[in-house]
Design an enzyme around this catalytic site. Structure first.
Site, PDB file in Angstrom:
ATOM      1  CG  ASP A 177      -1.842   1.207   1.255  1.00 54.16           C
ATOM      2  OD1 ASP A 177      -1.512   2.228   0.630  1.00 54.16           O
ATOM      3  OD2 ASP A 177      -2.898   1.118   1.886  1.00 54.16           O
ATOM      4  CG  HIS A 178       1.163   4.193  -3.203  1.00 52.95           C
ATOM      5  ND1 HIS A 178       0.042   3.678  -3.764  1.00 52.95           N
ATOM      6  CD2 HIS A 178       0.998   5.528  -3.193  1.00 52.95           C
ATOM      7  CE1 HIS A 178      -0.767   4.655  -4.094  1.00 52.95           C
ATOM      8  NE2 HIS A 178      -0.218   5.798  -3.760  1.00 52.95           N
ATOM      9  CG  HIS A 240      -4.778   4.124  -0.371  1.00 53.89           C
ATOM     10  ND1 HIS A 240      -3.698   3.276  -0.416  1.00 53.89           N
ATOM     11  CD2 HIS A 240      -5.174   4.277  -1.649  1.00 53.89           C
ATOM     12  CE1 HIS A 240      -3.466   2.938  -1.672  1.00 53.89           C
ATOM     13  NE2 HIS A 240      -4.339   3.532  -2.442  1.00 53.89           N
TER      14      HIS A 240
END
Ligand code: NAD
Length: 484
Positions: A177-178, A240
């Site tokens: 999950d950047h 996110h």
């Protein structure tokens, strides 16, 4: 204070989907920047694998073009660039076929860390994992990196977890999950657990509420087909925003290690109350003078998929009972901004009288743009004429506070890929976390489906639907402005 670079031993990295959009825009430029920073050693082998008919030479041309377009750092030398490209290889294969796999296996080194980046759709995760295993490439030094979306509900996420677990141990699976790779997100933990100042106040006794906003100015763009099947809830909230919520709300882990941090995050997700329909607003953007609206973007005039969600979440535990968490995300909004605002309660009694107005401290953690931290503090308005109070920001924009070194901070993909090679899973989601997040979002989506609920329209370039504003007004609160 230059950012410290600890080189990693040469490794092999295979990018499945090595000709795709994500590889071109993010993964390959990130690797190049780590190479130029001296973190990746010469001899590290990068292998693109995809269905296109390419050779090593034509793949190098492809990557060179991607670096020209997307590598934002220009301080590398021609030698560095040539050396990086020379270490690239390409294998043509189909994730669901048999050709190419023996060649790939032949390219992999023994006794090295081997990472396999699954930059392909989730339907290929299983076939890839199975073939890696069958061709002897899933040994103890191997690890896989899987992109979002990790399932589209609890059932599909469970299936994916089960499939991957047939071939890889959980300690080898890196669900990326950047958002978790962003500098400020990690700073959130540093601020909370590295300072004495905030943690004693970090609870429902002192915090009135918390707002998490991830606003985009873009529409669904070229991803219309995928997006229309997902929507903002699946595409943004389940992963996110949920991860940000976890980091802001979790108990202090006993130490900064993967198991301890992820255990605490999981407890937060499991303590989330179900969200009732009255606590959630979903919206869909309209066309404006210049740009098409959601329906035109996804070429589906009947679509009821949401491009905006605002909701009120409640965490039922000792720390947070009574403190709402307001989450909001959407496309085609007024500004591109992501921030978390911790809004503290007002002082219990104002010695300055009613005319001094109402004031509260707000700690804002900005993820983008201008990553930084801001604390609103109440002071006396300068000058004569009595005691009037104003709120002023103590502003720490990292690029200003840290000088040019802040520019060198690796971006999320750089950091996360290096974490994979170092075997550090702290900033990756564990299987049970992902499942717990789906277990919370599934009933919300199921209720929309059952009611055939239609999202409310909102103007492009606005702050979202009026109903989202009302969601907070009802509680006597208001959203922070969406602005850069
Ligand atoms: P893309 O369609 O641009 O690229 C897909 C890649 O997979 C191509 O290289 C293609 O050749 C390869 N491929 C497709 N089918 C294959 C098969 N059967 N065998 C071998 N290779 C095959 O997709 P993308 O935008 O690069 O996204 C890749 C993954 O990353 C998707 O799961 C996407 O949801 C996810 N993701 C993408 C982004 C982004 O910004 N593009 C962001 C987050 C997550």
């Amino acid at each position: 204070m230059a950012s410290r670079v600890i080189p990693v031993d040469p490794f092999d990295l295979v990018i499945f989907g090595g000709t795709g959009d994500l590889a071109r825009r993010k993964i390959l430029p990130a690797l190049f920047r780590r190479y130029c920073a001296g973190q990746m050693q010469p001899g590290t082998r990068l292998i693109g694998a995809a269905r296109a008919e390419l050779t090593d030479a034509s793949y190098r041309d492809f990557v060179a073009a991607a670096l020209d377009e997307f590598d934002i750092v220009h301080n590398h030398t021609d030698e560095q660039r040539s050396a990086f490209l020379a270490d690239l290889h390409y294998v043509r294969l189909d994730a669901t076929g048999e050709d190419g796999w023996e060649r790939l296996a032949g390219l992999m080194s023994r006794d090295r860390i081997k990472a396999y980046y699954f930059s392909v759709g989730p339907s290929l995760f299983g076939p890839l994992a199975e073939r890696l295993h069958r061709h002897g490439m899933a040994d103890a030094g191997a690890r896989i990196v899987v992109e979002k979306p990790f399932g589209r509900d609890l059932e599909t996420a469970r299936d994916l977890n089960r499939t991957l677990a047939q071939h890889f141990d959980e300690s080898q699976i890196y669900r990326i999950d950047h958002y978790l790779g962003k500098e400020t997100v990690q700073n959130l933990m540093a601020i909370r657990f590295g300072n004495m100042l905030f943690e004693p106040l970090w609870n429902s006794q002192y915090v009135d509420h918390i707002q998490i906003t991830v606003a985009e100015t873009v529409g669904v763009g070229g991803r219309g087909d995928y997006y229309d099947r997902a929507g903002a809830m699946r595409d943004m909230v389940q992963n996110h925003l949920m991860q940000l919520l976890c980091l802001i709300a979790m108990e202090p882990p006993a130490k900064f290690d993967p198991a301890a941090v992820r255990d605490e995050k999981l407890k937060v997700i499991r303590a989330l109350d179900p969200v009732s329909p009255a606590e959630i607003v979903r919206g869909q953007y309209l066309a404006d003078a210049d740009k098409p609206g959601y329906h035109e973007h996804v070429e589906n005039p009947a679509s009821t998929t949401e491009s905006f969600v605002a909701l009120r979440a409640q965490i039922s535990n000792w720390r947070w009972a009574g403190t709402p968490f307001y989450l909001r995300t959407g496309k085609r909004l007024r500004a591109r901004t992501s921030e978390i605002a911790v809004v503290f309660k007002e002082a219990p009694h104002s010695i300055f009288g009613a005319e001094a107005g109402r004031h509260r401290n707000i700690l804002t953690i900005r993820l983008q743009p201008n990553e930084g931290i801001n604390l609103d503090v109440t002071i006396k308005e300068p000058g004569p004429g009595g005691m009037r109070l104003i709120d002023v920001p103590l502003d720490m924009t990292f690029t200003e506070a840290l000088g040019p070194d802040a520019e060198d901070v690796p971006d999320a993909y750089e950091r996360l890929i290096m974490d994979v090679i170092r075997g550090n899973q702290t900033l990756f989601m564990r299987g049970d976390e992902v499942e717990a997040a789906w277990a919370w979002t599934d009933p919300i989506i199921a209720a929309w489906d059952a009611d055939e609920a239609e999202p409310v329209p909102y103007d492009s370039g606005s702050a979202g639907p009026e109903e989202a504003l009302a969601l907070m007004h009802r509680d006597g609160r208001r959203w922070r402005e969406i602005r850069v």
